[in-house]
Enzyme design. Structure first.
Site, mmCIF file in Angstrom:
data_model
loop_
_atom_site.group_PDB
_atom_site.id
_atom_site.type_symbol
_atom_site.label_atom_id
_atom_site.label_comp_id
_atom_site.label_asym_id
_atom_site.label_seq_id
_atom_site.Cartn_x
_atom_site.Cartn_y
_atom_site.Cartn_z
ATOM 1 N N LYS A 88 0.860 -1.174 0.000
ATOM 2 C CA LYS A 88 0.000 0.000 0.000
ATOM 3 C C LYS A 88 0.904 1.234 0.000
ATOM 4 O O LYS A 88 2.068 1.167 0.416
ATOM 5 C CB LYS A 88 -0.887 0.027 1.253
ATOM 6 C CG LYS A 88 -2.181 0.802 1.073
ATOM 7 C CD LYS A 88 -3.237 -0.003 0.325
ATOM 8 C CE LYS A 88 -4.561 0.725 0.320
ATOM 9 N NZ LYS A 88 -5.625 -0.080 -0.297
ATOM 10 N N GLY A 188 -21.576 5.829 3.835
ATOM 11 C CA GLY A 188 -20.646 6.199 2.772
ATOM 12 C C GLY A 188 -21.172 5.764 1.419
ATOM 13 O O GLY A 188 -21.168 4.579 1.102
ATOM 14 N N VAL A 189 -21.652 6.726 0.641
ATOM 15 C CA VAL A 189 -22.209 6.387 -0.679
ATOM 16 C C VAL A 189 -21.435 7.115 -1.778
ATOM 17 O O VAL A 189 -21.991 7.695 -2.698
ATOM 18 C CB VAL A 189 -23.721 6.694 -0.762
ATOM 19 C CG1 VAL A 189 -24.512 5.664 0.011
ATOM 20 C CG2 VAL A 189 -24.041 8.106 -0.259
ATOM 21 N N GLY A 190 -20.110 7.060 -1.650
ATOM 22 C CA GLY A 190 -19.233 7.654 -2.649
ATOM 23 C C GLY A 190 -18.878 6.658 -3.723
ATOM 24 O O GLY A 190 -19.740 6.058 -4.360
ATOM 25 N N VAL A 192 -17.765 3.534 -3.967
ATOM 26 C CA VAL A 192 -18.309 2.172 -3.941
ATOM 27 C C VAL A 192 -19.767 2.148 -3.504
ATOM 28 O O VAL A 192 -20.595 1.444 -4.085
ATOM 29 C CB VAL A 192 -17.469 1.274 -2.999
ATOM 30 C CG1 VAL A 192 -18.076 -0.116 -2.879
ATOM 31 C CG2 VAL A 192 -16.035 1.181 -3.492
ATOM 32 N N GLY A 193 -20.080 2.928 -2.492
ATOM 33 C CA GLY A 193 -21.405 2.864 -1.888
ATOM 34 C C GLY A 193 -22.546 3.118 -2.843
ATOM 35 O O GLY A 193 -23.600 2.467 -2.757
ATOM 36 N N HIS A 194 -22.368 4.034 -3.804
ATOM 37 C CA HIS A 194 -23.492 4.329 -4.693
ATOM 38 C C HIS A 194 -23.763 3.177 -5.653
ATOM 39 O O HIS A 194 -24.892 2.938 -6.054
ATOM 40 C CB HIS A 194 -23.278 5.661 -5.426
ATOM 41 C CG HIS A 194 -22.430 5.603 -6.653
ATOM 42 N ND1 HIS A 194 -21.059 5.661 -6.607
ATOM 43 C CD2 HIS A 194 -22.769 5.506 -7.967
ATOM 44 C CE1 HIS A 194 -20.587 5.603 -7.841
ATOM 45 N NE2 HIS A 194 -21.593 5.508 -8.684
#
Length: 360
Positions: A88, A188-190, A192-194
């Site tokens: 990472k 969190g709907v950024g 991935v979430g959306h």
């Protein structure tokens, strides 16, 4: 960057959370780049993991985070069946103000200096367009745009994999691999979430969301008026009738404060490092909450970017990401057999694969 404390060195060299093969501190004063690249393991192959661009409170926090994230990638890649170890990178600073072409090119040169031991990709604060710039200085950058020989947005398959893990969790707990009629809360709907919202609505679930960015919530509700929003994560985890909680933002969502008040029966989300500290997995089990290990269910993205290295094929990647369903069920079965929480069962399986690779 000279402020690395004894605590970080303790983690790196002597603790169970350490064992990293290599940690590289990178600095380019012209562009303002301060970055850390951590390679946890190359037992299964070149270390693969994204680059996080984040305004850490301190350099020590950045080093601690990258060590944890790199270790997590070793386990994620092993459980995903990839021939890659774990690595990472973190870039320290606010991407909204610090990110520049010059900085990304400098970072690409540092990645290239490792000669393929580390392969980078997108993470929090970095995007496909950024990887296109990084790739101008190194061949070891994935998550690039299709126009530049890449696979594009890896969040598509990340969300798909989380959905497969959620289906497996439902099968294990309720006997059917569907979320139809269940209430799922997404924090969190950024990136991935959306996408996860779309899968759940298509499956017939009721969806409740929250996000620190009001515009992200509004984007979902403009498209899907039936989706409910709550003020914050604290309100979400206390929602009456919540069946599944999906942490899809930053790590540490499952901690001593959240677990005792969590109403959901299942936790399955895209965020990395959801367990704030060792022992939280037992707290979840003691409350009868089924935890789908984060690094297992969110592996769809790394499956996608890994495939770039041999010529991207979306259908091939989706088929491999579909196996997250079977892998999650196998973890639950191993947990029951060994009398341990699912997180510990996943660790055992991943460690076994890495140990077998080292012995060859």
């Amino acid at each position: 960057m000279t402020n690395v404390t004894d605590g970080v060195l303790q983690t790196l060299f002597r603790s169970d959370q350490g064992g990293h093969e290599q940690v590289v501190l990178c600095q380019d004063r012209t562009s303002g780049l301060k970055a850390v690249i951590a390679i946890h393991s190359t037992a299964l192959g070149a270390a693969l993991g994204g680059t996080r661009f984040y305004p850490y409170d301190s350099e020590d926090d950045a080093v601690t985070d990258v060590l944890n994230l790199a270790r997590g990638m070793s386990y994620k890649n092993a459980m995903a069946g990839l021939d890659h170890g774990g690595g990472k990178a973190v870039i320290i600073g606010d991407p909204e103000t610090l990110k520049s072409e010059e900085l990304l090119l400098a970072f690409g040169r540092f990645v290239d200096s490792l000669g393929g031991r580390y392969v980078t990709a997108c993470d929090v604060g970095t995007y496909v367009a950024d990887m296109d710039v990084v790739a101008r200085e190194t061949r070891w950058a994935t998550g690039r745009s299709p126009e530049n020989g890449g696979a594009g947005d890896s969040s598509v398959l990340t969300a798909y994999g989380v959905f497969q893990g959620m289906r497996a969790s439902a099968r294990h707990l309720w006997g059917e691999p569907t979320l139809r009629g269940r209430t799922v809360g997404i924090a969190g709907v950024g990136k991935v979430g959306h996408h996860l919202v779309e899968h759940l609505l298509a499956d017939g679930a009721e969806v409740v969301i929250t996000d620190v960015r009001a515009e992200s919530v509004q984007r979902i509700q403009d498209k899907h008026s039936q989706v409910t929003a709550v003020a914050d994560t604290d309100a979400l985890i206390r929602t009456e009738g919540l069946d599944v909680y999906a942490p899809c933002a930053l790590g540490g969502a499952l901690n001593d404060e959240s677990v005792p008040v969590l109403t959901a029966r299942i936790v399955c989300g895209a965020a990395n490092n959801q367990l704030a500290h060792p022992g939280v997995e037992k707290d979840l089990a003691d409350r009868g909450i089924l935890y789908a290990p984060d690094y297992v269910v969110n592996a769809g993205g790394v499956i996608q970017v890994a495939d770039e290295l041999r010529g991207f094929d979306f259908d091939r990647c989706k088929a491999q990401a579909s196996k997250i369903y079977d892998t999650t069920l196998a973890i639950f079965a191993r947990a029951k057999e060994d009398g341990i929480p699912p997180a510990a069962a996943a660790d055992r399986i991943a460690e076994q694969r890495m140990a077998e690779a080292r012995s060859r």
